[in-house]
Design a protein around this motif. Structure first.
Motif, PDB file in Angstrom:
ATOM      1  N   SER A  78       0.946  -0.914   0.229  1.00  0.00           N
ATOM      2  CA  SER A  78      -0.180  -0.112  -0.312  1.00  0.00           C
ATOM      3  C   SER A  78       0.758   1.207  -0.027  1.00  0.00           C
ATOM      4  O   SER A  78       1.723   0.961   0.270  1.00  0.00           O
ATOM      5  N   VAL A  79       0.013   2.384   0.031  1.00  0.00           N
ATOM      6  CA  VAL A  79       0.730   3.829  -0.680  1.00  0.00           C
ATOM      7  C   VAL A  79       1.757   3.432   0.851  1.00  0.00           C
ATOM      8  O   VAL A  79       2.502   4.536   1.607  1.00  0.00           O
ATOM      9  N   SER A  80       0.555   3.694   2.212  1.00  0.00           N
ATOM     10  CA  SER A  80       1.507   4.292   3.528  1.00  0.00           C
ATOM     11  C   SER A  80       1.607   3.191   4.049  1.00  0.00           C
ATOM     12  O   SER A  80       2.937   3.635   4.611  1.00  0.00           O
ATOM     13  N   PHE A 105      -4.427  13.244   0.362  1.00  0.00           N
ATOM     14  CA  PHE A 105      -5.145  11.641   0.692  1.00  0.00           C
ATOM     15  C   PHE A 105      -4.762  11.113   1.962  1.00  0.00           C
ATOM     16  O   PHE A 105      -3.515  11.790   2.245  1.00  0.00           O
ATOM     17  N   SER A 107      -3.298   9.022   3.079  1.00  0.00           N
ATOM     18  CA  SER A 107      -2.499   7.676   3.715  1.00  0.00           C
ATOM     19  C   SER A 107      -1.157   8.495   3.820  1.00  0.00           C
ATOM     20  O   SER A 107      -0.011   7.655   4.075  1.00  0.00           O
ATOM     21  N   SER A 156       0.961  15.246  -3.667  1.00  0.00           N
ATOM     22  CA  SER A 156       0.663  13.866  -4.750  1.00  0.00           C
ATOM     23  C   SER A 156       0.952  15.155  -5.949  1.00  0.00           C
ATOM     24  O   SER A 156       1.528  15.887  -5.854  1.00  0.00           O
ATOM     25  N   TRP A 160      -5.735  13.944  -5.423  1.00  0.00           N
ATOM     26  CA  TRP A 160      -6.613  13.595  -6.052  1.00  0.00           C
ATOM     27  C   TRP A 160      -7.904  13.451  -5.942  1.00  0.00           C
ATOM     28  O   TRP A 160      -8.689  12.589  -6.442  1.00  0.00           O
ATOM     29  N   ASP A 185       3.588  11.501  -3.551  1.00  0.00           N
ATOM     30  CA  ASP A 185       2.112  10.344  -4.131  1.00  0.00           C
ATOM     31  C   ASP A 185       1.487  10.471  -5.059  1.00  0.00           C
ATOM     32  O   ASP A 185       1.399  11.342  -5.903  1.00  0.00           O
ATOM     33  N   THR A 187       0.151   8.342  -7.055  1.00  0.00           N
ATOM     34  CA  THR A 187      -0.883   7.192  -7.364  1.00  0.00           C
ATOM     35  C   THR A 187      -1.595   8.011  -8.155  1.00  0.00           C
ATOM     36  O   THR A 187      -2.694   6.821  -9.199  1.00  0.00           O
ATOM     37  N   GLN A 188      -2.018   9.091  -8.549  1.00  0.00           N
ATOM     38  CA  GLN A 188      -2.722   9.638  -9.213  1.00  0.00           C
ATOM     39  C   GLN A 188      -2.208  10.260 -10.772  1.00  0.00           C
ATOM     40  O   GLN A 188      -3.513  10.488 -11.273  1.00  0.00           O
ATOM     41  N   TYR A 210      -3.246   0.076  -8.282  1.00  0.00           N
ATOM     42  CA  TYR A 210      -4.703  -0.340  -9.005  1.00  0.00           C
ATOM     43  C   TYR A 210      -5.892   0.644  -9.310  1.00  0.00           C
ATOM     44  O   TYR A 210      -6.682   0.206 -10.357  1.00  0.00           O
ATOM     45  N   LYS A 211      -5.076   1.839  -9.783  1.00  0.00           N
ATOM     46  CA  LYS A 211      -5.526   2.606 -10.643  1.00  0.00           C
ATOM     47  C   LYS A 211      -4.990   3.194 -11.597  1.00  0.00           C
ATOM     48  O   LYS A 211      -5.141   1.968 -13.303  1.00  0.00           O
TER      49      LYS A 211
END
Ligand code: PLP
Length: 384
Positions: A78-80, A105, A107, A156, A160, A185, A187-188, A210-211
């Motif tokens: 996970s990111v955290s 976010f 996390s 990020s 997000w 981060d 993720t996005q 997962y994105k």
């Protein structure tokens, strides 16, 4: 780039414009994941080398995506987990604060907050301004806040909620100049927007897969710079020691970790189902190219952006606004309840985060998806 819907198994009739929530699985990744699952039918076919093979490819491919050597890439659940791995190895060195942006976010936010509490430091939360050049000003305000007392900036790459694209190049340069670490981060954005950890002088980049990376859930990946090379990992996996490759010698306990960021890999990192999924997904993204994906998304959202402009809903210039993730406020402009109902009936999937309705298309979306959305937006616009 043309639309790529046939590369996915998305249900017919659905306009899924919500990759920021969860990316669909590619057909190619699905096949590889199933093959990985089936391998467990015959464990005798899984060799010692297989415990290290796929993860090495995943690291190479991700390294290519973010311009980093494979040796500096690590796998997390996970990111955290990724942020904790890094922040546990960051001392305050007499510095007194850390910087995040508002509505970061959780996390990332809680990782930064917990570090500040532990080191008796102040967490400086930078708010956006409510002016037309909000996104640009936000980056400027972050840059102006960085000083010699800043231990790190954790943000990020793309916010997000509304898709603000932070000026990572300038933020990174300022961090370097003033001795602050830059933790991102991704993720996005990573997958849908080019990322370059060297150019942006990033110290750690963590992404849930997962994105926009079309990975499975419970899988994150990141870059950790050589400045963390002597750190202590969150857990002590046997796989991260230099003698792990020979199973007969595992209890010749070896203190040395594998090179680079290898010590930060989660235990059992070479997941036999997830790694093949990630390989297929990263290969496809590299073939499409994040810059092309971004350009495709820009083409998709263009009619929506034009509609927003016509109706006084401000969307920022591309330099400070991601094209694959656009959040806009409904306040006073739309009949919210009816809008949500109409979206549901039309099977258009978006997310509502904070005050923002989030439009997040990807290559499986089509012009028709966007025109369907435009129709629903138009119908629910409150005309002054
Ligand atoms: C910006 C951002 N970071 C991280 C995550 C996921 O965090 P974690 O992997 O810690 O669950 C999300 C999920 O929505 C996100 O949007």
């Amino acid at each position: 780039m043309e639309q790529q819907r046939d590369k996915f198994n998305l249900k017919e009739g659905v306009s899924y414009i919500n990759c920021a929530y969860m990316g669909p699985l590619l057909r190619s990744s699905e096949e590889k994941g199933i093959e990985g699952l089936k391998r467990k039918r015959n464990p005798f076919e899984v060799s010692q080398e297989d415990f290290f093979k796929d993860i090495a490819v995943v690291k190479e491919l991700f390294g290519e995506l973010v311009n980093a050597p494979a040796s500096q890439i690590a796998l997390f659940p996970s990111v955290s987990y990724g942020f904790s791995s890094v922040l546990n190895n960051l001392s305050s060195d007499g510095k007194t604060e850390a910087i995040v942006v508002s509505n970061e976010f959780p996390s990332g936010y809680f990782s930064a907050k917990s570090w500040c509490e532990k080191h008796d430091c102040n967490l400086n939360v930078i708010e956006p301004q409510t002016i037309s050049s909000r996104n640009q000003k936000w980056s400027d305000d972050i840059i102006a806040s960085i000083n010699k007392q800043t231990a790190f900036v954790l943000i990020s790459s793309v916010h997000w909620m509304d898709g603000t694209k932070f000026d990572l190049e300038k933020i990174g340069a300022t961090c370097k100049q003033l001795g602050a670490k830059l933790l991102i981060d991704g993720t996005q954005s990573v997958g849908a927007l080019p990322m370059d950890v060297q150019k942006f002088q990033i110290d750690a980049l963590v992404c849930a897969t997962y994105k926009w990376l079309f990975g499975p859930y419970s899988s994150a990946i990141g870059y950790i710079s050589p400045s963390f090379e002597k750190g202590i990992p969150l857990e002590e996996s046997w796989m991260n020691r230099t003698n792990a490759y020979d199973f007969s010698l595992l209890t010749n306990y070896e203190d040395a970790y594998v090179e680079g960021a290898g010590r930060y890999n989660m235990g059992e990192s070479n997941d036999f189902i997830k790694m093949p999924i990630l390989i297929a997904s990263f290969q496809q993204i590299l073939e499409w190219k994040p810059a092309e994906i971004q350009a495709y998304c820009q083409k998709l959202v263009q009619p929506i952006v034009a509609f927003f402009e016509e109706n006084g809903i401000h969307i920022e210039d591309e330099k400070y606004q991601a094209q694959h993730l656009i959040g806009f406020k409904l306040e006073g402009k739309f009949q919210s309840e009816q809008l949500f109902e109409d979206l549901k009936v039309a099977q258009i999937f978006l997310s509502f985060r904070g005050d923002f309705l989030r439009i997040s298309p990807n290559v499986y979306n089509t012009e028709e998806d966007m025109l369907k959305l435009l129709q629903v937006l138009r119908k629910n616009l409150i005309v002054a």
